[in-house]
Scaffold this motif. Structure first.
Motif, mmCIF file in Angstrom:
data_model
loop_
_atom_site.group_PDB
_atom_site.id
_atom_site.type_symbol
_atom_site.label_atom_id
_atom_site.label_comp_id
_atom_site.label_asym_id
_atom_site.label_seq_id
_atom_site.Cartn_x
_atom_site.Cartn_y
_atom_site.Cartn_z
ATOM 1 N N ARG A 124 36.950 42.018 54.683
ATOM 2 C CA ARG A 124 36.413 43.026 53.762
ATOM 3 C C ARG A 124 36.404 44.382 54.447
ATOM 4 O O ARG A 124 35.695 44.574 55.442
ATOM 5 N N HIS A 130 46.402 46.686 48.234
ATOM 6 C CA HIS A 130 46.717 45.764 47.143
ATOM 7 C C HIS A 130 48.222 45.641 46.982
ATOM 8 O O HIS A 130 48.942 46.634 47.071
ATOM 9 N N TYR A 266 36.433 44.945 32.387
ATOM 10 C CA TYR A 266 37.547 45.041 31.443
ATOM 11 C C TYR A 266 38.194 43.712 31.070
ATOM 12 O O TYR A 266 39.034 43.657 30.177
ATOM 13 N N GLY A 289 43.758 38.798 35.674
ATOM 14 C CA GLY A 289 43.457 38.294 34.343
ATOM 15 C C GLY A 289 43.908 39.251 33.267
ATOM 16 O O GLY A 289 44.567 40.272 33.527
ATOM 17 N N GLY A 307 47.354 41.157 34.492
ATOM 18 C CA GLY A 307 47.863 41.473 35.830
ATOM 19 C C GLY A 307 47.072 40.784 36.916
ATOM 20 O O GLY A 307 46.146 40.016 36.640
ATOM 21 N N PHE A 308 47.452 41.047 38.147
ATOM 22 C CA PHE A 308 46.677 40.529 39.287
ATOM 23 C C PHE A 308 46.903 41.428 40.492
ATOM 24 O O PHE A 308 47.837 42.246 40.505
ATOM 25 N N ALA A 309 46.057 41.264 41.494
ATOM 26 C CA ALA A 309 46.285 41.950 42.773
ATOM 27 C C ALA A 309 45.896 41.030 43.913
ATOM 28 O O ALA A 309 44.879 40.325 43.839
ATOM 29 N N ARG A 314 43.859 40.021 53.453
ATOM 30 C CA ARG A 314 43.513 38.596 53.314
ATOM 31 C C ARG A 314 44.762 37.731 53.379
ATOM 32 O O ARG A 314 44.724 36.623 53.905
#
Ligand code: HAM
Length: 421
Positions: A124, A130, A266, A289, A307-309, A314
């Motif tokens: 973190r 991304h 969202y 999502g 979409g996704f990231a 990580r």
């Protein structure tokens, strides 16, 4: 005056990416781009600064990001923020540039830094990267499946194993409101058992209680007996069934988790998160999502999107073993004497124009020092140039793996080098 002795550090939670990691990241990015292209996604890049109001509107004013984590930049009368995520920015760019009028459906990918003022810990950071995609302009459940299978494919290509894909459906806007009421009702008499933050969340953002990490809160949310049938309308239930059926048909393994709500307002319908056991407390490799209301919420038409990231840091924690990188520089030119240096420098220039990655010494090192440097760079060939070679108009080539040496003519030097690489 005394010289400033302070050594500056990078801001907390923001790290320098040094060359070794830089090369690994480059490999990851190149692989991801190759796959995005196979799936028909085009690159997009938006500014790092955005109007902070954009995220208040898109993510929700009670979300953790908006209430606590935005880096604000005030410039005269405007307040910008360092973007905490890219989905909202991409929808902003999509509308501002009228992309929805040029093409009714668009598939985009992006790679870049995001900023959140969180407490730094393993996996973190306050500046993290991304790799993500957004497909805008369709409500098809097959698109949700494409997006999840694309995320799955990327992890396979990175040879990451042991990850788990959790999926859920939050339903349309009306279903979400229904789910909100169900949650409020079922949690009402359990409020005493929840942590302080969740007591607050009950009033501001009840969904967030479901992904609280506190053990007592988890115990409460485990027993809420939620079911999709009680809050999804017929059309959302059908969408959800098609998503699951097609994930099954592609043989993509997933776990249905009714507690998965995601932290951003969202989302509608399908949401997913991919976790990995090696990551520790921050175990999400990536997430995404559907967000069917965001485009209209930001002033555009009613169009669905999904979409996704992935979080690059990580991914780096989960990729094991790390990709082995060959030496970047293939040829090292070792020179002895001023004349040889001039000639060697000209050869270096020529070789580079022919696309060969090569280098030479700039520190006046001895022969031994130059050979050590060539060794450290893991080059394939050393081209040695001294008085002897200059007289004969030759170069001595040493193959670093076998140790064998041969003399080649200076004429046709680059062709001979290329043949041996
Ligand atoms: P997110 O879940 O907030 O979603 O972030 C996606 C991923 O970014 C996380 O799963 C995690 O791997 C990584 N990540 C998040 N915060 C940090 C951090 N502080 N340090 C390191 N890595 C982090 C989104 O941002 C959505 N925009 C995803 C999306 C795209 N949904 C639809 N389209």
């Amino acid at each position: 005056m005394k010289k400033e002795e302070r050594i500056f550090s990078s801001p907390v939670g923001m790290k320098d990416i040094l060359p070794e990691e830089g090369f690994i990241r480059q490999t990851i990015e190149d692989k991801a781009k190759e796959i995005f292209q196979i799936y028909g996604y085009s690159p997009i890049s938006t500014p790092i600064l955005e109007d902070s109001g954009l995220f208040n509107r898109s993510l929700g004013k009670y979300t953790e990001i908006v209430t606590k984590q935005m880096f604000l930049v005030k410039q005269q009368k405007q307040t910008f923020c360092l973007r905490p995520e890219a989905t909202s920015a991409i929808v902003r760019a999509y509308l501002e540039n009228n992309l929805h009028k040029i093409s009714s459906f668009l598939k985009l990918y992006y790679i870049g830094p995001m900023f959140r003022a969180e407490r730094p810990q393993k996996g973190r950071l306050r500046q993290f990267y991304h790799i993500g995609v957004e497909a805008l302009g369709s409500n098809s459940p097959f698109l949700d499946v494409e997006i999840i299978s694309l995320a799955n494919r990327i992890l396979e290509e990175f040879k990451i194993s042991g990850f788990q894909i959790k999926i859920n459906s939050l339903g349309c806007f009306n279903d979400r409101s229904k789910l909100k009421k169900i949650l409020e009702l079922r949690l009402k008499d359990k409020l005493k058992k929840l942590c302080l933050d969740c007591k607050k969340r009950y009033r501001t953002n009840v969904f967030r209680i479901l992904d609280c990490k506190n053990e007592e809160c988890k115990e409460v949310t485990k027993n809420l007996n939620l079911s999709h049938e009680e809050y999804l309308c017929d059309s959302c239930l059908e969408h959800w069934t098609v998503v699951k059926r097609n994930l099954d048909s592609l043989n993509i393994k997933y776990l249905i988790s009714l507690e998965l709500v995601r932290g951003l307002d969202y989302y509608t319908q399908t949401v997913f998160e991919i976790s990995h056991p090696d990551l520790g407390a921050q175990d999400a490799l990536g997430a995404g999502g559907r967000y069917d209301r965001l485009i209209s919420e930001l002033g555009g038409p009613e169009l669905g999107a999904v979409g996704f990231a992935f979080g690059v840091e990580r991914l780096l924690l989960a990729i094991n073993p790390k990709p082995q990188l060959d030496g970047q520089v293939k040829v090292f030119i070792v020179v002895l004497g001023e004349e040889a240096k001039k000639k060697g420098f000209a050869l270096l220039h020529k070789l580079r124009y022919e696309g060969v990655s090569c280098d030479m010494d700039y520190e006046e090192k001895s022969l031994k020092g130059q050979m050590r440097r060539a060794n450290d760079l893991k080059v394939k060939l050393v081209a040695l140039l001294g008085d002897n070679e200059l007289k004969k108009q030759t170069v001595t080539l040493k193959d670093m793996a076998s140790g064998s040496q041969e003399e080649i003519s200076l004429q046709g030097f680059s062709e001979e080098i290329k043949k041996r690489l």
